[in-house]
Scaffold this motif. Sequence first.
Motif, mmCIF file in Angstrom:
data_model
loop_
_atom_site.group_PDB
_atom_site.id
_atom_site.type_symbol
_atom_site.label_atom_id
_atom_site.label_comp_id
_atom_site.label_asym_id
_atom_site.label_seq_id
_atom_site.Cartn_x
_atom_site.Cartn_y
_atom_site.Cartn_z
ATOM 1 N N THR A 67 0.840 -1.205 0.000
ATOM 2 C CA THR A 67 0.000 0.000 0.000
ATOM 3 C C THR A 67 0.870 1.247 0.000
ATOM 4 O O THR A 67 0.543 2.251 -0.648
ATOM 5 N N GLN A 107 -7.228 0.451 -0.476
ATOM 6 C CA GLN A 107 -7.523 -0.687 0.403
ATOM 7 C C GLN A 107 -8.573 -0.298 1.445
ATOM 8 O O GLN A 107 -9.467 -1.061 1.750
ATOM 9 N N ASP A 181 -5.977 -2.004 -4.887
ATOM 10 C CA ASP A 181 -5.313 -2.468 -3.662
ATOM 11 C C ASP A 181 -6.300 -3.342 -2.887
ATOM 12 O O ASP A 181 -7.215 -2.824 -2.250
#
Length: 330
Positions: A67, A107, A181
Amino acid sequence: MLQCPLESNTAPKPLNWPESMPSNPIISVKNLNKRYAGGFQALKSVDLDIHEGEIFALLGPNGAGKTTLISIICGIANPSDGTVIADGHDILKDYRSARSKIGLVPQELTTDAFESVWATVTFSRGLFGKPPNPDYIEKILKDLSLWDKRDNKIMSLSGGMKRRLMIAKALSHEPKILFLDEPTAGVDVELRKDMWEMVRGLRENGVTIILTTHYIEEAEDMADRIGVIRQGELILVEEKNELMSQLGQKQLNIQLQVPLDTLPKSLEDESLSLEQEGNTLVYRYNSQTESSGIATLLRRLDEHGIEFKDLHSRESSLEDIFIELVKSST
Ligand SMILES: Nc1ncnc2c1ncn2[C@@H]1O[C@H](COP(=O)(O)OP(=O)(O)OP(=O)(O)O)[C@@H](O)[C@H]1O
Ligand SMILES: [Mg+2]
């Protein structure tokens, strides 16, 4: 002597570059380091080239730096050192141009709970200065099975729907590069398949895709190339097919008629092990070598009077390879 102008202008191809692909990367990451405030070094001298039109899967355990790397390329976090060029634009010096080429599905889900699905996707497009295009928005909402929910407030969506909405937002400005992500975390199996189908469709339309996933079989299925990151270091970048064949270990499981406590001394070998309480003899071999050694092994079992009732072989998966790579670091 005549020189071929094309040849003389062609840049050398980066390491492990697929033969079929031209050499100019759409994203070029050079010597990237990231130290967070407090001193933790999350990325260590990362070099990575992503080619236009590929699906690149970035794999690594929790906390490896995936990330962080994506956030820097997308301009959300600042690098400590190094450069990133996205579609010809330096992500620091030429932030707006670089960012307009990129779609990011983060994410962590962040959405405005009170807005409708339609409004939030339309607004995202506007943020990038793109003229309205309701037909395009309709298409992405339909592709993501969100069309029925277009007038719903985001707070009324399920977790999987919210994640799909994030994809719709990321695609709203028709980016050339899409970062995903962990896009399938919390999405059910059926919709995951649809989602990957859509990602393939995007790739066919020339979108470059970089994804992270903890479902390794998805990477195995989808990716053209795989990168593995471990403790902030990019330890491997390889074409998936090459990776699978290079590390093509196979395993033959021999189910014994009568369980064994131990192997006879003369059969002891690192390629053989007794598993499942002595019921299964496991033979590991390389499917790339000329002779697998299976015939010899079966003859030797016969000589020792070891009988078996079943045999089956399986190829090592990307998951085995990944676990092996990550394990060897700790
Ligand atoms: N804002 C921050 N401040 C300090 N440390 C951070 C920050 N964000 C991330 N880190 C640390 O950097 C490391 C890499 O985190 P990152 O989120 O990039 O990992 P990841 O590979 O995406 O993991 P996951 O698979 O869990 O999503 C971790 O050790 C994390 O604790
Ligand atoms: Mg992460």
